[in-house]
Design an enzyme around this catalytic site. Structure first.
Site, PDB file in Angstrom:
ATOM      1  N   ASP A  80      34.280  27.033  30.127  1.00 55.71           N
ATOM      2  CA  ASP A  80      33.357  27.820  29.118  1.00 55.71           C
ATOM      3  C   ASP A  80      33.460  27.323  27.856  1.00 55.71           C
ATOM      4  OD1 ASP A  80      32.134  30.560  30.756  1.00 55.71           O
ATOM      5  OD2 ASP A  80      33.876  29.885  31.523  1.00 55.71           O
ATOM      6  N   LYS A 114      43.954  33.922  32.890  1.00 53.15           N
ATOM      7  CA  LYS A 114      44.018  35.079  33.728  1.00 53.15           C
ATOM      8  C   LYS A 114      45.204  34.754  34.868  1.00 53.15           C
ATOM      9  CE  LYS A 114      39.910  35.088  35.654  1.00 53.15           C
ATOM     10  NZ  LYS A 114      39.427  33.792  35.163  1.00 53.15           N
ATOM     11  N   LYS A 172      32.265  26.798  34.872  1.00 51.98           N
ATOM     12  CA  LYS A 172      32.088  28.074  34.101  1.00 51.98           C
ATOM     13  C   LYS A 172      32.907  29.213  34.844  1.00 51.98           C
ATOM     14  CE  LYS A 172      28.557  31.637  33.214  1.00 51.98           C
ATOM     15  NZ  LYS A 172      29.229  32.582  33.901  1.00 51.98           N
ATOM     16  N   LYS A 206      35.327  28.374  40.960  1.00 50.86           N
ATOM     17  CA  LYS A 206      36.106  27.203  40.662  1.00 50.86           C
ATOM     18  C   LYS A 206      37.453  27.433  41.086  1.00 50.86           C
ATOM     19  CE  LYS A 206      37.349  27.187  36.574  1.00 50.86           C
ATOM     20  NZ  LYS A 206      38.552  28.014  36.969  1.00 50.86           N
TER      21      LYS A 206
END
Length: 262
Positions: free
Chosen positions: A128, A40, A9, A14
């Site tokens: 996600d 990102k 998630k 992570k």
């Protein structure tokens, strides 16, 4: 070469876990490539002195697109870790998952694996949403094993369940295998017990419990992994142990001369 996808998630730690794992594997004498698969584009930042590197999609949108070379998209970070960011589409336009597919295709076209010959490839993937693009490392032979970073929080475990479900959908086709979870502790009540109960339903096991520790933030404030910034710390030892456990799960031996020091 073993190829590993690490899902989780958003915000679960992570990328922090993956970059420290890359650093630890490199310290064990392995050639490591980390590929960030998040729009990102900040997966390898702490392997590159806190600096963001140009993503594959950024370069494909730029003036060098027609003559793109591997050195334009593969950067050497801490201890020689090969760093790549897939990147994402222009905000509000296009599909982030499709961007991953485009980046993977370009790396394949440029023979990235054949050129650099990494021992370990780590895909750092947002978990996600497991759409076609974000599921790329699970299928088409990109990854051999999948590890999920989770905590004892419900949304993290919900995401883990979705990821395992996606892996199982492809399992009969000989694609990547689910290997277990890395518990990145958030110090919620009865965290390990909560995760173990969830795994009774989801499947898999806890590969390693990574404790919550202030040294991670100290290192990140320097734009570094714990393994680089605080090599003698207890947390650096945790990540080194995680690296050894990951290799064991992948049936991969350490390079000659590294067994005793690990």
């Amino acid at each position: 070469m073993v190829k590993i996808a690490i899902y989780g998630k958003g915000g679960i730690g992570k990328s922090t876990t993956t970059s420290n794992l890359s650093a630890a594997l490199s310290k064990l004498g392995l050639t490591v490539m980390q590929i960030g698969c998040d729009p990102k584009s900040d997966s390898v930042k702490n392997l590159c002195g806190g600096q963001k590197i140009p993503s594959v999609l950024d370069m494909l949108r730029g003036p060098k697109a027609a003559s793109l070379k591997l050195e334009d998209i593969v950067y050497k970070g801490y201890n020689g870790v090969l760093c790549v960011e897939a990147g994402g589409p222009t905000p509000g336009i296009g599909c982030a998952g499709r961007g991953i597919i485009t980046a993977f295709d370009k790396l394949k076209e440029l023979d990235a694996f054949e050129t650099y010959k990494p021992d370990v490839v780590l895909y750092d993937v947002l978990g996600d949403v497991v759409c076609g693009g974000f599921a790329m490392p699970i299928r088409n032979g990109y990854a051999d094993k999948v590890f999920i970073v989770t905590s004892g929080e419900m949304m993290a475990l919900y995401a883990a369940s979705n990821i395992v479900h996606a892996i199982n959908n492809f399992g009969s086709r000989g694609y990547a295998q689910y290997a277990g979870v890395i518990l990145n502790s958030r110090n919620v009540k009865d965290e390990q017990e909560t995760v173990r109960k969830a795994l009774d339903e989801i499947g898999g096991k806890i590969i390693k419990v990574v404790p919550r520790d202030a040294s991670v933030q100290v290192a990140e404030n320097q734009g570094k992994t714990v393994v680089e910034a605080l090599p003698e710390s207890e947390m650096a030892g945790v990540y080194m142990d995680l690296a050894c456990k990951i290799l064991a799960e992948c049936d991969m031996e350490l390079p000659p001369g590294q067994q005793e020091s690990a």
